[in-house]
Design an enzyme around this catalytic site. Sequence first.
Site, PDB file in Angstrom:
ATOM      1  N   ASP A   1      50.727  -3.714  19.595  1.00  0.00           N
ATOM      2  CA  ASP A   1      51.201  -3.360  20.922  1.00  0.00           C
ATOM      3  C   ASP A   1      49.982  -3.363  21.853  1.00  0.00           C
ATOM      4  O   ASP A   1      48.866  -3.095  21.448  1.00  0.00           O
ATOM      5  CB  ASP A   1      51.894  -1.993  20.910  1.00  0.00           C
ATOM      6  CG  ASP A   1      52.753  -1.808  22.142  1.00  0.00           C
ATOM      7  OD1 ASP A   1      53.572  -0.874  22.145  1.00  0.00           O
ATOM      8  OD2 ASP A   1      52.622  -2.598  23.098  1.00  0.00           O
TER       9      ASP A   1
HETATM   10  C1  GLC Z   1      53.873  -2.071  26.175  1.00  0.00           C
HETATM   11  C2  GLC Z   1      54.940  -1.491  25.287  1.00  0.00           C
HETATM   12  C3  GLC Z   1      55.633  -2.503  24.429  1.00  0.00           C
HETATM   13  C4  GLC Z   1      55.722  -3.817  25.180  1.00  0.00           C
HETATM   14  C5  GLC Z   1      54.317  -4.337  25.339  1.00  0.00           C
HETATM   15  C6  GLC Z   1      54.275  -5.655  26.121  1.00  0.00           C
HETATM   16  O1  GLC Z   1      52.754  -1.239  26.192  1.00  0.00           O
HETATM   17  O2  GLC Z   1      54.560  -0.415  24.450  1.00  0.00           O
HETATM   18  O3  GLC Z   1      56.910  -1.974  24.084  1.00  0.00           O
HETATM   19  O4  GLC Z   1      56.519  -4.738  24.460  1.00  0.00           O
HETATM   20  O5  GLC Z   1      53.451  -3.392  25.948  1.00  0.00           O
HETATM   21  O6  GLC Z   1      54.694  -5.432  27.426  1.00  0.00           O
END
Ligand code: GLC
Length: 756
Positions: free
Chosen positions: A299
């Site tokens: 993430d």
């Molecule tokens: C964010 C979220 C995740 C998301 C990713 C890309 O921080 O935690 O759920 O898919 O970044 O946007």
Amino acid sequence: MKSTVNQLMCSYYKANSKKGLYTAVGLSLLLFFNNLSAQNHTVAQRVDSLMKLMTLDEKIGQLNQYSSSWATGPVSPEGNKLQEIREGKVGSLLNVKGVDKTRAMQEIALQSRLRIPLLFGLDVIHGYKTIFPIPLAEAASWDMNAIETSARIAAVETAASGIHWTFAPMVDIARDARWGRVMEGAGEDTYLGCAIARTRVKGFQGKGLGATDAVMACVKHFAAYGAAIGGRDYNSVDMSDCSLWEVYLPPFKAALDAGAATFMNSFNDLNGIPATGNSYLQRDILKGKWGFQGFVVSDWGSIGEMIQHGYVKDQYEAAQAAISAGSDMDMESRCYNRNLKQLVRDGKVSVSLINDAARRILTKKFELGLFDDPFRFSISEREIQTIADTEHRIQARDVARKSIVLLKNENGLLPLAPSKKIALIGPLAKSKVDMLGFWNVEWPDNSDVISPFEGLEARVGKGNLLYAKGCDITDTSKVGFSEAVNVARKADVVILTVGEKRDMSGEAKSRSNIHLPGIQEELIKAIYTTGKPVIVLVNAGRPLIFNWTAEHVSSIVYTWWLGSEAGNAMADVLFGDYNPSGKLPMTFPASEGQIPIYYNYLNTGRPASDDGSFANYQSGYIDLAKSPRYPFGFGLSYTSFLYDGLKLSSEHMKSNEKIEVSFSLTNTGKYAGDEVVQLYFRDQVASVVRPVKELKDFQKIHLDSGEHKTVHFTIDKEKLSFYNRKLEWVAEPGQFDLMIGASSADIRLKSTFVLE
Ligand code: GLC
């Protein structure tokens, strides 16, 4: 010769790509792959062939993902992404949307030595251009067909826009409404969460990877992110293996079994080990025990964040920990691109780990057909036509109606007759963007969103709907109250729209106070004192607390954030075109002090009564009853349902046998309606104490007025199983309570049976 070469190239990539710089190696590669694909070699063989040609740098490049300038996390230094893409140092981009932009980025990627196409990912959580209700609202529908339709349409619009991959479904079980991301999941229950996880993966991936109306699902956030202590986003998670396996892991397994192509790990540490560096989660469980063949993306920056966690000392160690633990792709931290090659040279990371990660990623690119045609998802005419499909709005309205939960309707105030003079009052009455909720794909123009005002006015006729804003969502000014009261006095009935702004629930939106924000409840009181009949609509991304309203106002409707068709769906329910059928997927607390609060709790040795009476030395509060404001599974209808005639095929079963359960459900009211009948069990005595009740099946049943139906459930060993202290999945002999209810707290039929 040259024209032949170009023809070959173009035919291979089937693209009118601009004249690129094709190297001699690229040509021989193309001939090689073209030949292979023509002979229908397996994806694995094609991946192997490509891997043999790749340098270590190029393999590491596949493990690297950058965001476009539209960031959904802390922005990293820009660097020269385009040059890195051109050099084959980037495997994927996120937050690039639209055929034009994806095509442009892809053409740059195809200038790299081996012309490996990019993967494009985006957070399409509840719709791409047609926005559906937030996932927690959809969960309230308990309607798998509706939820699949929502994901399917989201996939169709996303794929038509050049994007291959959505970072959804989010399957984090959550029992704490202070956590802003409850809006993104399926609520507190594991059984419902598993059903919805499977359904969403099926909707997103459709006929399977390779279809140009399908996108890869990404099951997130692995794992237990929803159990953050205090409901504070990104906070630590501390839990027993029993809870992890019993409550939080099953929806991930359900999604994997449904064929989910990718997983995303989570920001939190689990018992002191950050998920992105947690080999127990990613290697032992996901890739080992569960045999996951797809790939794991970190993430946003979570690999580098292991430094802040205090788990590694620098990015070099972060890269080592993450790749060793099974994180295949690095979203935005740049730890992999900067350190993996040195780690291999230093003997700290085996190149086999990099090969495995690259292979997993390349396999998906081949399965998506990107090596056959990197532009197969990026066709402008298709994008325009798909996005404009009016059927999508019709479906969005239907899913929205089914997500609405009727919490109270005394005196039968609802459904409304259009002839009544109606006043619509409140800070969300004319809102559009707030109807979209968090995690909606950003668009410059939201004018096509139907506000509550527009939806209701369309029903009562232009000029027939009185309106006043009354107050804002968060500020404390009462300057609008007098106008609102005056408008209310002119009406036969008042509808108040209150709740949260779209960014008051969502990522990094944890709240310590989940009461109705600002002075909205004072506005409700002011309107209530006019003596007019009042209906309150609550628009929010989470359970909110509004005790005075709950006790005084005669009709309350939870309208969540319903998306593009919000106003129309509200009107359909308020005027009875659709009889509300939603049931709460999360417990609604009466106070933040009760949190975490959920229906499937353990009884303890000193259980407090549910009726609010307090006896000393019991597990309750001396200042508040333990029962919630609204229980899991609760939701009313304009009609009523009679449950009777419970029958069990036997009151005993051996572990290899089943018990057939049946009962009669009758619509005893005057409206046709849908009822979500819920089957709960309690294992009375077990080697690990079991919850006072657990949802183990449900059905959503439509009955016309006066109609009845025999409902059937089957009890098998699987439904009676749990993880014992050795983490073995077992069903232990003993007596079980069987409960069938209209909610977890409204049990209509009971029985017991014995597992021998
Ligand atoms: C964010 C979220 C995740 C998301 C990713 C890309 O921080 O935690 O759920 O898919 O970044 O946007």
